[in-house]
Design an enzyme around this catalytic site. Structure first.
Site, PDB file in Angstrom:
ATOM      1  N   LYS A   1      13.221  -1.504  17.662  1.00 30.01           N
ATOM      2  CA  LYS A   1      13.306  -0.439  16.642  1.00 30.01           C
ATOM      3  C   LYS A   1      12.927   0.914  17.239  1.00 30.01           C
ATOM      4  CE  LYS A   1      10.148  -2.358  14.024  1.00 30.01           C
ATOM      5  NZ  LYS A   1       9.820  -3.516  14.863  1.00 30.01           N
TER       6      LYS A   1
ATOM      7  N   ARG B   1       7.286  -1.897   5.472  1.00 30.84           N
ATOM      8  CA  ARG B   1       7.045  -3.243   5.979  1.00 30.84           C
ATOM      9  C   ARG B   1       6.756  -4.223   4.859  1.00 30.84           C
ATOM     10  NH1 ARG B   1       5.389  -1.637  11.360  1.00 30.84           N
ATOM     11  NH2 ARG B   1       5.424  -3.489  12.643  1.00 30.84           N
TER      12      ARG B   1
ATOM     13  N   ARG C   1       6.605  -5.321  27.971  1.00 34.25           N
ATOM     14  CA  ARG C   1       6.567  -3.930  27.500  1.00 34.25           C
ATOM     15  C   ARG C   1       5.386  -3.182  28.123  1.00 34.25           C
ATOM     16  NH1 ARG C   1       6.776  -2.235  21.330  1.00 34.25           N
ATOM     17  NH2 ARG C   1       5.107  -3.761  21.122  1.00 34.25           N
TER      18      ARG C   1
ATOM     19  N   ARG D   1       0.025  -2.776  25.552  1.00 34.96           N
ATOM     20  CA  ARG D   1      -0.596  -2.514  24.254  1.00 34.96           C
ATOM     21  C   ARG D   1      -1.535  -3.661  23.869  1.00 34.96           C
ATOM     22  NH1 ARG D   1       3.939  -0.714  19.935  1.00 34.96           N
ATOM     23  NH2 ARG D   1       2.979  -2.334  18.691  1.00 34.96           N
TER      24      ARG D   1
ATOM     25  N   ARG E   1       1.880 -11.532  14.586  1.00 37.02           N
ATOM     26  CA  ARG E   1       2.723 -10.434  14.078  1.00 37.02           C
ATOM     27  C   ARG E   1       4.072 -10.979  13.618  1.00 37.02           C
ATOM     28  NH1 ARG E   1       2.610  -6.429  18.974  1.00 37.02           N
ATOM     29  NH2 ARG E   1       4.101  -5.217  17.751  1.00 37.02           N
TER      30      ARG E   1
END
Ligand code: AP5
Length: 213
Positions: free
Chosen positions: A13, A88, A127, A160, A171
């Site tokens: 996203k 969300r 990531r 992260r 998540r």
């Protein structure tokens, strides 16, 4: 143009929202980025958000909604925006609908970036995010020119806190339970568009541009 990006954590996203923002000259608004900036500054909002984010849970609606409404009321949002990570939950979507309806406006597109759970864990482990400007990379699919150094500002790249495999699993389950119902919500409103997020980053963006034409 007002665009919402939907999709699981790590679906891409943010990657695509940044490209949309730059292509169409509208601001990219990420509630996750706003929370992370507050965490970095040690604000009370940041401290509260962190306690949820570190566990992979959603920050409560009342806090998130307030932040989003303040942000979209700013001058740079007059010609639209691309929302990344908001809404969300169904209540968050309803608040947004009410806010835009007050100005006789509407959300134009909700783009769902579809990526199966199996691909997500692999993506998240690769990531890397810039400590300073928040730019994101992937060690394999979108590497920086110099290892662990941000192309944009030269700062260090880090993993992260919420990208650890255990937190990512949580998540994902929160996503399926609380966020995935938004796909049906926007389908019923007739503005849902779907793209295959497993394709190459440039190909996904071409697909999105074809939708926004
Ligand atoms: P947030 O920051 O919004 O995280 P997220 O939705 O979980 O999404 P991510 O940023 O992890 O992933 P993304 O889909 O943007 O993927 P990206 O483009 O980086 O939220 C974090 C937390 O904040 C939440 O868990 C929650 O606690 C809280 N929060 C935020 N908003 C909230 C709200 N509205 N309500 C309540 N709580 C909220 O891509 C991922 C990786 O894959 C990158 O390395 C990228 O380079 C790579 N990649 C992207 N596309 C491709 C591709 N096509 N092929 C290969 N690799 C790709």
């Amino acid at each position: 143009m007002k665009v919402i990006m939907l999709g699981a954590p790590g679906a891409g996203k943010g990657t695509q929202a940044k490209r949309i923002a730059s292509e169409y000259g509208i601001p990219h608004i990420s509630t996750g980025d706003i929370f992370r900036a507050n965490i970095k500054e040690n604000t009370p909002l940041g401290m509260e958000a962190k306690s949820y984010m570190d566990k992979g849970q959603l920050v409560p609606d009342e806090l998130t909604v307030r932040i989003l409404l303040d942000r979209v009321a700013k001058d740079d949002c007059k010609n639209g925006y691309v929302l990344d990570g908001y809404p969300r939950t169904i209540p968050q979507a309803e608040v947004l609908d009410e806010a835009v309806a007050k100005f006789n406006e509407k959300i134009d597109y909700a783009i769902n970036v579809d990526v199966p759970d199996e691909n997500i864990i692999n993506r998240m482990s690769g990531r890397r995010a810039c400590v300073k400007c928040g730019a994101t990379y992937h060690v394999k699919y979108m590497p920086p020119v110099k290892e662990n150094v941000c192309d944009a500002c030269g700062s260090e790249l880090i993993i992260r806190d919420d990208d650890k495999p255990e937190t990512v699993k949580n998540r994902l389950s929160v996503y399926h339970e609380q966020t995935a119902p938004l796909i049906e919500y926007y389908r019923n409103k007739g503005i849902l568009k779907e793209v295959d997020g497993t394709k190459d980053i440039d190909v996904v963006f071409e697909d999105i541009k074809n939708i926004l034409k």
